[in-house]
Motif scaffolding. Structure first.
Motif, PDB file in Angstrom:
ATOM      1  N   ASP A   1      -6.870  69.071 -37.246  1.00 19.48           N
ATOM      2  CA  ASP A   1      -5.967  69.906 -37.906  1.00 19.48           C
ATOM      3  C   ASP A   1      -6.531  70.226 -39.304  1.00 19.48           C
ATOM      4  O   ASP A   1      -5.705  70.924 -40.264  1.00 19.48           O
ATOM      5  N   GLN A   2      -7.834  70.136 -39.434  1.00 14.69           N
ATOM      6  CA  GLN A   2      -8.561  70.763 -40.758  1.00 14.69           C
ATOM      7  C   GLN A   2      -9.658  71.871 -40.407  1.00 14.69           C
ATOM      8  O   GLN A   2     -10.293  71.838 -39.544  1.00 14.69           O
ATOM      9  N   LEU A   3      -9.877  73.060 -41.179  1.00 13.89           N
ATOM     10  CA  LEU A   3     -10.585  73.902 -41.015  1.00 13.89           C
ATOM     11  C   LEU A   3     -11.637  73.563 -41.877  1.00 13.89           C
ATOM     12  O   LEU A   3     -11.686  73.135 -42.683  1.00 13.89           O
ATOM     13  N   GLN A   4     -12.865  73.618 -41.036  1.00 15.66           N
ATOM     14  CA  GLN A   4     -14.366  73.353 -41.553  1.00 15.66           C
ATOM     15  C   GLN A   4     -15.025  74.618 -41.804  1.00 15.66           C
ATOM     16  O   GLN A   4     -15.210  75.392 -40.943  1.00 15.66           O
ATOM     17  N   LYS A   5     -15.399  74.732 -43.071  1.00 13.32           N
ATOM     18  CA  LYS A   5     -15.926  76.022 -43.667  1.00 13.32           C
ATOM     19  C   LYS A   5     -17.532  75.867 -43.229  1.00 13.32           C
ATOM     20  O   LYS A   5     -18.002  74.835 -43.493  1.00 13.32           O
ATOM     21  N   PRO A   6     -18.262  76.880 -42.803  1.00 12.92           N
ATOM     22  CA  PRO A   6     -19.530  76.760 -42.414  1.00 12.92           C
ATOM     23  C   PRO A   6     -20.354  76.511 -43.671  1.00 12.92           C
ATOM     24  O   PRO A   6     -20.064  76.969 -44.658  1.00 12.92           O
ATOM     25  N   THR A   7     -21.345  75.871 -43.454  1.00 12.66           N
ATOM     26  CA  THR A   7     -22.029  75.208 -44.670  1.00 12.66           C
ATOM     27  C   THR A   7     -22.942  76.543 -45.196  1.00 12.66           C
ATOM     28  O   THR A   7     -23.077  76.582 -46.601  1.00 12.66           O
TER      29      THR A   7
ATOM     30  N   THR B   1     -18.777  78.648 -51.269  1.00 16.05           N
ATOM     31  CA  THR B   1     -17.540  77.930 -51.302  1.00 16.05           C
ATOM     32  C   THR B   1     -16.241  78.633 -51.847  1.00 16.05           C
ATOM     33  O   THR B   1     -15.187  78.211 -51.780  1.00 16.05           O
ATOM     34  N   GLU B   2     -16.230  79.671 -52.502  1.00 18.53           N
ATOM     35  CA  GLU B   2     -15.116  80.497 -52.857  1.00 18.53           C
ATOM     36  C   GLU B   2     -14.624  81.245 -51.630  1.00 18.53           C
ATOM     37  O   GLU B   2     -13.787  81.848 -52.275  1.00 18.53           O
ATOM     38  N   ALA B   3     -15.184  81.305 -50.428  1.00 17.45           N
ATOM     39  CA  ALA B   3     -14.556  82.004 -49.443  1.00 17.45           C
ATOM     40  C   ALA B   3     -13.330  81.584 -48.890  1.00 17.45           C
ATOM     41  O   ALA B   3     -13.327  80.139 -48.841  1.00 17.45           O
ATOM     42  N   HIS B   4     -12.461  82.300 -48.727  1.00 14.82           N
ATOM     43  CA  HIS B   4     -11.020  81.740 -48.053  1.00 14.82           C
ATOM     44  C   HIS B   4     -11.042  82.024 -46.684  1.00 14.82           C
ATOM     45  O   HIS B   4     -11.619  83.000 -46.239  1.00 14.82           O
ATOM     46  N   PHE B   5     -10.352  81.280 -45.861  1.00 13.30           N
ATOM     47  CA  PHE B   5      -9.874  81.362 -44.377  1.00 13.30           C
ATOM     48  C   PHE B   5      -8.936  82.526 -44.488  1.00 13.30           C
ATOM     49  O   PHE B   5      -7.802  82.584 -45.375  1.00 13.30           O
ATOM     50  N   CYS B   6      -8.911  83.240 -43.496  1.00  9.66           N
ATOM     51  CA  CYS B   6      -7.915  84.311 -43.324  1.00  9.66           C
ATOM     52  C   CYS B   6      -6.502  83.722 -42.864  1.00  9.66           C
ATOM     53  O   CYS B   6      -6.369  82.792 -42.547  1.00  9.66           O
ATOM     54  N   ASP B   7      -5.407  84.757 -43.196  1.00 11.33           N
ATOM     55  CA  ASP B   7      -4.085  84.321 -42.525  1.00 11.33           C
ATOM     56  C   ASP B   7      -4.303  83.972 -41.005  1.00 11.33           C
ATOM     57  O   ASP B   7      -4.870  84.655 -40.275  1.00 11.33           O
ATOM     58  N   ASP B   8      -3.448  82.911 -40.782  1.00 11.22           N
ATOM     59  CA  ASP B   8      -3.228  82.579 -39.231  1.00 11.22           C
ATOM     60  C   ASP B   8      -4.802  82.405 -38.709  1.00 11.22           C
ATOM     61  O   ASP B   8      -5.035  82.862 -37.455  1.00 11.22           O
ATOM     62  N   PHE B   9      -5.513  81.703 -39.289  1.00  4.55           N
ATOM     63  CA  PHE B   9      -7.057  81.426 -38.924  1.00  4.55           C
ATOM     64  C   PHE B   9      -6.951  80.895 -37.497  1.00  4.55           C
ATOM     65  O   PHE B   9      -7.828  81.180 -36.608  1.00  4.55           O
ATOM     66  N   ALA B  10      -6.249  79.606 -37.160  1.00  3.73           N
ATOM     67  CA  ALA B  10      -6.348  79.111 -36.112  1.00  3.73           C
ATOM     68  C   ALA B  10      -5.768  79.768 -34.943  1.00  3.73           C
ATOM     69  O   ALA B  10      -6.710  79.883 -34.065  1.00  3.73           O
TER      70      ALA B  10
END
Length: 158
Positions: free
Chosen positions: A78-84, A88-97
């Motif tokens: 249930d967690q989104l993992q940001k690519p390394t 760090t300031e990048a946001h996931f888009c809406d409805d990402f999953a």
């Protein structure tokens, strides 16, 4: 999304997908309008196969870079993992999953597109441009004068 530690686990409501399914994530430069000004933000978005194929042919794109990964590396418990290698300031888009699952299906249907960016690789060879700004919070207000004018007899039987 609830994903177990097994790489063969399926995603709820997506029994056709597993953690090992190929996925491309792009780092896009988008904009938000606040107080009459437009400000840039970085957004992490899944890229479908057809869009990736078009982007590598040289069309202008807001994607600075893209990485090839898997659903399981991106969505864990249930967690989104940001690519390394994404800021760090990048946001996931809406409805990402939902969008990630949809994009993964496109690569299953068009497996040849998985060779564009090999799994675990990053690509920056895009025609990056922000000339046409993608404004995320822009409200589209439709007015009566926006309607297409039709001939008076369009809907009449003559």
């Amino acid at each position: 999304m609830n994903l177990s530690s097994s790489s063969t686990a399926t995603y709820p409501h997506s029994t056709d997908l597993s953690a090992d399914d190929y996925l491309v994530l792009g780092l896009a430069t988008c904009f938000v309008k606040a107080e009459g000004e437009v400000h840039p933000i970085q957004v992490i978005e899944p890229i479908p196969a057809a869009a990736l194929e078009a982007i590598v042919k040289g069309i202008p794109t807001s994607y600075e870079l893209a990485i090839a990964t898997t659903l399981g590396a991106t969505i864990r418990e249930d967690q989104l993992q940001k690519p390394t290698n994404f800021p760090t300031e990048a946001h996931f888009c809406d409805d990402f999953a939902f969008r990630a699952s949809s994009a993964a299906r496109t690569f299953k249907a068009r497996a040849i597109a998985q060779t564009i960016i090999p799994l675990g690789s990053t690509s920056k060879n895009f025609n990056y441009s922000t000339e046409r700004k993608r404004i995320l919070n822009l409200d589209q207000i439709v007015k009566p004068e926006d309607n297409v004018k039709q001939h008076a007899y369009t809907h009449q039987v003559l």
